[in-house]
Design a protein around this motif. Structure first.
Motif, PDB file in Angstrom:
ATOM      1  N   SER A  44       0.767  -1.139  -0.026  1.00  0.00           N
ATOM      2  CA  SER A  44       0.006   0.020   0.095  1.00  0.00           C
ATOM      3  C   SER A  44       0.708   1.496  -0.046  1.00  0.00           C
ATOM      4  O   SER A  44       0.303   2.333   0.386  1.00  0.00           O
ATOM      5  CB  SER A  44      -0.912   0.097   1.164  1.00  0.00           C
ATOM      6  N   SER A  45       2.187   1.065  -0.289  1.00  0.00           N
ATOM      7  CA  SER A  45       3.156   2.391  -0.386  1.00  0.00           C
ATOM      8  C   SER A  45       2.670   3.141  -1.499  1.00  0.00           C
ATOM      9  O   SER A  45       2.109   2.713  -2.593  1.00  0.00           O
ATOM     10  CB  SER A  45       4.433   1.977  -0.609  1.00  0.00           C
ATOM     11  N   PRO A  46       2.875   4.367  -1.568  1.00  0.00           N
ATOM     12  CA  PRO A  46       2.450   5.399  -2.380  1.00  0.00           C
ATOM     13  C   PRO A  46       3.445   5.298  -3.941  1.00  0.00           C
ATOM     14  O   PRO A  46       4.545   4.912  -3.603  1.00  0.00           O
ATOM     15  CB  PRO A  46       2.399   6.777  -1.714  1.00  0.00           C
ATOM     16  N   PRO A  47       3.157   5.642  -4.987  1.00  0.00           N
ATOM     17  CA  PRO A  47       3.924   5.353  -6.091  1.00  0.00           C
ATOM     18  C   PRO A  47       4.865   6.569  -6.094  1.00  0.00           C
ATOM     19  O   PRO A  47       4.706   7.519  -5.610  1.00  0.00           O
ATOM     20  CB  PRO A  47       3.027   5.545  -7.368  1.00  0.00           C
ATOM     21  N   SER A  48       6.165   6.026  -6.572  1.00  0.00           N
ATOM     22  CA  SER A  48       7.402   7.092  -6.717  1.00  0.00           C
ATOM     23  C   SER A  48       6.768   7.833  -7.821  1.00  0.00           C
ATOM     24  O   SER A  48       6.234   7.719  -8.789  1.00  0.00           O
ATOM     25  CB  SER A  48       8.591   6.430  -6.714  1.00  0.00           C
ATOM     26  N   LYS A  49       7.878   9.056  -7.966  1.00  0.00           N
ATOM     27  CA  LYS A  49       7.644   9.784  -9.200  1.00  0.00           C
ATOM     28  C   LYS A  49       8.424   8.860 -10.330  1.00  0.00           C
ATOM     29  O   LYS A  49       7.556   9.194 -11.418  1.00  0.00           O
ATOM     30  CB  LYS A  49       8.713  10.886  -8.950  1.00  0.00           C
ATOM     31  N   LEU A  50       9.250   8.249 -10.344  1.00  0.00           N
ATOM     32  CA  LEU A  50       9.762   7.149 -11.294  1.00  0.00           C
ATOM     33  C   LEU A  50       8.459   6.369 -11.986  1.00  0.00           C
ATOM     34  O   LEU A  50       8.276   6.234 -12.944  1.00  0.00           O
ATOM     35  CB  LEU A  50      10.784   6.680 -10.990  1.00  0.00           C
ATOM     36  N   CYS A  51       7.887   5.892 -10.848  1.00  0.00           N
ATOM     37  CA  CYS A  51       6.640   4.860 -11.188  1.00  0.00           C
ATOM     38  C   CYS A  51       5.665   5.604 -11.977  1.00  0.00           C
ATOM     39  O   CYS A  51       5.283   5.206 -12.971  1.00  0.00           O
ATOM     40  CB  CYS A  51       6.069   4.410  -9.956  1.00  0.00           C
ATOM     41  N   CYS A  52       5.233   6.777 -11.481  1.00  0.00           N
ATOM     42  CA  CYS A  52       4.219   7.585 -12.363  1.00  0.00           C
ATOM     43  C   CYS A  52       4.714   7.807 -13.815  1.00  0.00           C
ATOM     44  O   CYS A  52       3.935   8.035 -14.665  1.00  0.00           O
ATOM     45  CB  CYS A  52       3.702   8.912 -11.558  1.00  0.00           C
ATOM     46  N   THR A  53       6.023   8.201 -13.786  1.00  0.00           N
ATOM     47  CA  THR A  53       6.606   8.674 -15.206  1.00  0.00           C
ATOM     48  C   THR A  53       6.527   7.474 -16.038  1.00  0.00           C
ATOM     49  O   THR A  53       6.213   7.414 -17.046  1.00  0.00           O
ATOM     50  CB  THR A  53       8.084   9.117 -15.062  1.00  0.00           C
ATOM     51  N   LYS A  54       7.065   6.207 -15.610  1.00  0.00           N
ATOM     52  CA  LYS A  54       6.735   5.009 -16.251  1.00  0.00           C
ATOM     53  C   LYS A  54       5.436   4.606 -16.838  1.00  0.00           C
ATOM     54  O   LYS A  54       5.076   4.070 -17.851  1.00  0.00           O
ATOM     55  CB  LYS A  54       7.584   3.847 -15.579  1.00  0.00           C
ATOM     56  N   ILE A  55       4.399   4.807 -15.687  1.00  0.00           N
ATOM     57  CA  ILE A  55       3.076   4.601 -16.049  1.00  0.00           C
ATOM     58  C   ILE A  55       2.742   5.409 -17.357  1.00  0.00           C
ATOM     59  O   ILE A  55       1.916   4.954 -17.964  1.00  0.00           O
ATOM     60  CB  ILE A  55       2.366   4.563 -14.766  1.00  0.00           C
ATOM     61  N   LYS A  56       2.925   6.528 -17.237  1.00  0.00           N
ATOM     62  CA  LYS A  56       2.430   7.539 -18.299  1.00  0.00           C
ATOM     63  C   LYS A  56       3.060   7.251 -19.738  1.00  0.00           C
ATOM     64  O   LYS A  56       2.449   7.355 -20.629  1.00  0.00           O
ATOM     65  CB  LYS A  56       2.908   9.148 -17.921  1.00  0.00           C
ATOM     66  N   GLN A  57       4.382   6.859 -19.567  1.00  0.00           N
ATOM     67  CA  GLN A  57       4.808   6.226 -20.787  1.00  0.00           C
ATOM     68  C   GLN A  57       4.431   5.005 -21.407  1.00  0.00           C
ATOM     69  O   GLN A  57       4.430   4.626 -22.611  1.00  0.00           O
ATOM     70  CB  GLN A  57       6.344   6.001 -20.446  1.00  0.00           C
TER      71      GLN A  57
END
Length: 94
Positions: A44-57
């Motif tokens: 349940s940890s929040p996503p990192s900025k890198l995670c969000c960047t990768k999901i957007k890609q």
């Protein structure tokens, strides 16, 4: 003669560019690109900025992942939906 040569060269360039774009698009759909999101998806940890960047890609690949039985459980889990929503990526309707 010269105009037909230029037209032929342009046609070849267009075909090469289209092929290059297709191979790049195909190469970008890689589930391993989402590895920075695994801790957020499996806990349940929040996503990192890198995670969000990768999901957007990888946004255009999400439907492909949903159709893959081995990936579907990771994409449809409650935590995965939470991560996608937190990152501001709409959940795809495939």
């Amino acid at each position: 003669m010269r105009a037909s040569y230029i037209a032929a060269v342009c046609a070849v360039l267009v075909l090469l560019l289209a092929e290059a774009q297709l191979s790049v698009a195909a190469a970008t759909c890689s589930p391993s690109e989402l590895s920075p999101c695994m801790s957020a998806i499996t806990s349940s940890s929040p996503p990192s900025k890198l995670c969000c960047t990768k999901i957007k890609q990888q946004k255009s690949c999400l439907c492909q992942y949903l159709k893959n039985p081995s990936m579907k459980k990771f994409v449809t889990s409650p935590n995965a939906k939470k991560v996608v929503t937190t990152c501001g990526v709409p959940i795809p309707k495939c």
